[in-house]
Design a protein around this motif. Structure first.
Motif, PDB file in Angstrom:
ATOM      1  N   THR A 140      46.960 -15.559 119.306  1.00  0.00           N
ATOM      2  CA  THR A 140      47.533 -15.261 120.843  1.00  0.00           C
ATOM      3  C   THR A 140      46.245 -14.408 121.265  1.00  0.00           C
ATOM      4  OG1 THR A 140      48.694 -13.266 120.229  1.00  0.00           O
ATOM      5  CG2 THR A 140      49.894 -15.587 120.330  1.00  0.00           C
ATOM      6  N   THR A 141      46.019 -14.728 122.721  1.00  0.00           N
ATOM      7  CA  THR A 141      44.912 -14.128 123.642  1.00  0.00           C
ATOM      8  C   THR A 141      45.663 -13.897 124.848  1.00  0.00           C
ATOM      9  OG1 THR A 141      44.054 -16.036 124.652  1.00  0.00           O
ATOM     10  CG2 THR A 141      43.098 -15.325 122.349  1.00  0.00           C
ATOM     11  N   THR A 198      38.368 -18.194 126.208  1.00  0.00           N
ATOM     12  CA  THR A 198      39.731 -17.865 125.809  1.00  0.00           C
ATOM     13  C   THR A 198      40.718 -19.106 125.390  1.00  0.00           C
ATOM     14  OG1 THR A 198      39.804 -16.566 127.688  1.00  0.00           O
ATOM     15  CG2 THR A 198      42.164 -17.411 126.902  1.00  0.00           C
ATOM     16  N   GLU A 199      40.216 -20.321 125.859  1.00  0.00           N
ATOM     17  CA  GLU A 199      40.797 -21.754 125.248  1.00  0.00           C
ATOM     18  C   GLU A 199      40.566 -21.748 124.075  1.00  0.00           C
ATOM     19  OE1 GLU A 199      39.655 -26.265 125.852  1.00  0.00           O
ATOM     20  OE2 GLU A 199      39.834 -25.248 128.015  1.00  0.00           O
ATOM     21  N   CYS A 236      39.485 -19.653 121.617  1.00  0.00           N
ATOM     22  CA  CYS A 236      39.893 -18.689 120.974  1.00  0.00           C
ATOM     23  C   CYS A 236      41.428 -18.874 120.569  1.00  0.00           C
ATOM     24  CB  CYS A 236      40.093 -17.271 121.547  1.00  0.00           C
ATOM     25  SG  CYS A 236      38.152 -16.630 121.484  1.00  0.00           S
ATOM     26  N   ARG A 237      42.225 -19.251 121.446  1.00  0.00           N
ATOM     27  CA  ARG A 237      43.642 -19.752 121.245  1.00  0.00           C
ATOM     28  C   ARG A 237      43.756 -20.811 120.188  1.00  0.00           C
ATOM     29  NH1 ARG A 237      45.373 -19.066 127.552  1.00  0.00           N
ATOM     30  NH2 ARG A 237      45.943 -17.013 127.616  1.00  0.00           N
ATOM     31  N   GLN A 238      42.814 -21.491 120.208  1.00  0.00           N
ATOM     32  CA  GLN A 238      42.776 -22.547 119.029  1.00  0.00           C
ATOM     33  C   GLN A 238      42.263 -22.178 117.747  1.00  0.00           C
ATOM     34  OE1 GLN A 238      40.751 -25.988 121.068  1.00  0.00           O
ATOM     35  NE2 GLN A 238      42.303 -25.854 122.781  1.00  0.00           N
ATOM     36  N   LEU A 283      43.065  -9.880 121.780  1.00  0.00           N
ATOM     37  CA  LEU A 283      43.341 -11.007 120.930  1.00  0.00           C
ATOM     38  C   LEU A 283      44.405 -10.442 119.708  1.00  0.00           C
ATOM     39  CD1 LEU A 283      42.317 -13.659 119.474  1.00  0.00           C
ATOM     40  CD2 LEU A 283      40.709 -12.577 118.238  1.00  0.00           C
TER      41      LEU A 283
END
Length: 119
Positions: free
Chosen positions: A70-71, A11-12, A14-16, A85
């Motif tokens: 955003t996720t 998740t971290e 993907c957010r980046q 996502l």
């Protein structure tokens, strides 16, 4: 590494927008990626980490600009991870679009062995 730990790291990243880092760090060499039927220029099923990374490069080549990512917080049940996502992107030749999908990942032996996207 627990499924929850993998979910948090995934998740971290993907957010980046660090897709390739996530793949290299968290995916098994023989992982499978499954796209929805309406995935356009991307293959429905991709097998193997190197092929998944190349699919990511192809998707990135279609993107002109990323305006936001955003996720949701990840949902973890047993060896399965799910997250929502959302991306705000300008696609080459297609204009600006907001895309939302549910991403589902299966973990075995401390690595992601499959990912599937639902739009």
């Amino acid at each position: 590494m627990s499924t929850q730990t993998i979910a948090t790291r995934l998740t971290e990243l993907c957010r980046q927008g660090e897709w390739e880092t996530a793949q290299k760090e968290l995916f098994a060499q023989d992982a499978i990626s499954i796209e929805p039927e309406n995935s356009g220029d991307l293959p429905k099923e991709t097998k193997g980490l190197n092929a998944i990374i190349e699919k990511g490069h192809k998707w990135q080549s279609l993107v002109q600009e990323v305006h936001g990512i955003t996720t949701s917080s990840p949902l973890v049940s047993g060896n399965t991870i799910a997250l929502k996502l959302a991306m705000d992107v300008t696609m080459k030749g297609r204009g600006r679009q907001k895309m939302e999908e549910i991403c589902v990942y299966e973990v075995k032996n401390d690595k992601i062995v499959s990912e599937q996207f639902f739009m």
